[in-house]
Scaffold this active site. Structure first.
Site, PDB file in Angstrom:
ATOM      1  N   ASP A 146     -14.354  23.299 -11.235  1.00 32.64           N
ATOM      2  CA  ASP A 146     -14.017  22.590 -12.324  1.00 32.64           C
ATOM      3  C   ASP A 146     -12.878  23.464 -12.897  1.00 32.64           C
ATOM      4  OD1 ASP A 146     -15.103  25.505 -13.996  1.00 32.64           O
ATOM      5  OD2 ASP A 146     -15.975  25.205 -13.009  1.00 32.64           O
ATOM      6  N   SER A 147     -12.049  22.140 -13.296  1.00 31.92           N
ATOM      7  CA  SER A 147     -10.946  23.226 -13.791  1.00 31.92           C
ATOM      8  C   SER A 147      -9.631  23.128 -13.118  1.00 31.92           C
ATOM      9  CB  SER A 147     -11.227  23.755 -15.037  1.00 31.92           C
ATOM     10  OG  SER A 147      -9.777  24.183 -15.899  1.00 31.92           O
ATOM     11  N   ALA A 148      -9.431  24.794 -13.109  1.00 27.70           N
ATOM     12  CA  ALA A 148      -8.684  24.951 -11.868  1.00 27.70           C
ATOM     13  C   ALA A 148      -9.306  25.134 -10.974  1.00 27.70           C
ATOM     14  CB  ALA A 148      -8.500  27.139 -12.304  1.00 27.70           C
ATOM     15  N   LEU A 174     -14.558  18.014 -11.248  1.00 27.05           N
ATOM     16  CA  LEU A 174     -14.794  18.205 -13.071  1.00 27.05           C
ATOM     17  C   LEU A 174     -13.763  18.432 -13.895  1.00 27.05           C
ATOM     18  CD1 LEU A 174     -18.544  19.979 -12.343  1.00 27.05           C
ATOM     19  CD2 LEU A 174     -17.719  17.293 -11.859  1.00 27.05           C
ATOM     20  N   HIS A 272     -13.052  19.612 -23.197  1.00 28.52           N
ATOM     21  CA  HIS A 272     -13.174  20.390 -22.060  1.00 28.52           C
ATOM     22  C   HIS A 272     -14.115  21.197 -21.730  1.00 28.52           C
ATOM     23  CE1 HIS A 272     -11.044  21.412 -18.257  1.00 28.52           C
ATOM     24  NE2 HIS A 272     -10.962  23.146 -18.253  1.00 28.52           N
TER      25      HIS A 272
END
Length: 327
Positions: A146-148, A174, A272
């Site tokens: 997810d994200s980074a 994600l 987010h």
């Protein structure tokens, strides 16, 4: 329209982060707050937690009951390359493991600024190689993040491909961070949301912390800047209200142009990291269910291709030597 649960979550996040957007906290404070919030996270029912050591790197298995032994999901958590841990993402990883019915290995890769690029990527590659040494086959491994962590999973694919190593069966992002070069236009797009202002300001600072002396446009930092050919099937989930939305769409367009089988799922109006709140936000559980559907489709396609190859081999063996079969 977003659910009532998500609207409540959004109000809570805005109330909590609005003051912080005007007085940005130190990284050490944010790390401490993230770990404190993790106290309220629990592994889902029927998912079993097991400590692991990946060549000296802290890790843990989350094993759903009845998950097939030969398949595995390697999970890379988010946090802008500077935050996050096994603790902060344990509940999400457990829920994802359950949705996919896959034994899932989560790793605590090194964080910036103490350990800048390529430390996180080296740790992700170490974990992938470790799985191979444990006997898992590349076609039985999936990546997710997810994200980074989603951006890190994509960077790992590029690194493996360029090194000529076998790639995993698929990867799942994600809300992946695909471009550390965040334009000023992105800030203008989210300026009406105090919580998003904080998010945008922080990740603009976190990118250089991770990159250190490497250009932010380096493909292993910003996968959207790289050549994307030859990648396995990808599932990308994003919300149209997220800071990273436009960059993710650019990555998806470029990947499709390069011939990558890519499934893009866009959700409406969600914050987010909405996946982290799967216990009470129905859109989060819906998203995880769709990840499970995607993984099952990948395995089904593998089985179908294997059956076709086996059938072709049987037909070839039935042709007497020296003769050819009319097609």
């Amino acid at each position: 329209m977003s659910s009532a649960q998500h609207l409540l979550l959004k109000q809570l996040l805005t109330a909590a982060t609005g003051p912080l957007a005007r007085r940005r906290p130190r990284l050490a404070t944010m790390r401490l707050a993230a770990e404190a919030a993790a106290v309220f996270q629990f592994v889902p029912w029927n998912v079993f937690l097991e400590d692991a050591d990946v060549d000296g790197m802290p890790a843990e298995w989350l094993r759903p009951a009845q998950a097939p032994a030969q398949r595995v999901l390697l999970y890379l958590h988010g946090g802008g390359y500077v935050l996050g841990s096994l603790n902060t993402h344990r509940a999400l990883v457990g829920a994802l493991a359950r949705s996919c019915q896959l034994n899932t290995l989560a790793i605590n890769y090194r964080k910036a600024p103490e350990y800048p690029f390529p430390a996180a990527l080296d740790d992700a590659r170490l974990a992938y190689d470790w799985l191979l040494r444990q006997g898992y086959q590349p076609h039985d491994i999936m990546l997710a993040g997810d994200s980074a962590g989603g951006g890190l999973a994509l960077a790992l694919l590029l690194s493996l491909r360029d090194a000529g190593q076998p790639l995993p069966a698929a990867a799942i992002g994600l809300s992946p961070w695909t471009d550390l070069v965040l334009p000023t236009a992105m800030l203008r797009r989210v300026c009406h949301e105090e919580s998003q202002i904080l998010e945008a300001l922080e990740i603009r600072g976190w990118g250089p912390l991770y990159a250190h002396q490497t250009a932010l446009s380096h493909p292993l930092l910003s996968p959207v800047q790289g050549a994307l050919h030859g990648l396995p099937p990808l599932l990308i989930q994003i919300s149209d209200a997220e800071v990273l939305h436009d960059d993710v769409l650019a990555f998806c367009a470029k990947a499709r142009q390069a011939g990558v089988p890519l499934t893009l799922q866009v959700f409406e109006g969600l914050v987010h990291w909405w996946h982290l709140f799967w216990r009470f936000v129905p859109e989060a559980q819906q998203a995880l269910n769709q990840v499970g559907t995607f993984t099952q489709g990948v395995w089904a396609a593998q089985e179908s291709a294997r059956a076709v190859l086996q059938a072709s081999g049987r037909r070839a063996r039935q042709v007497p030597r020296g003769q050819s079969r009319r097609v």
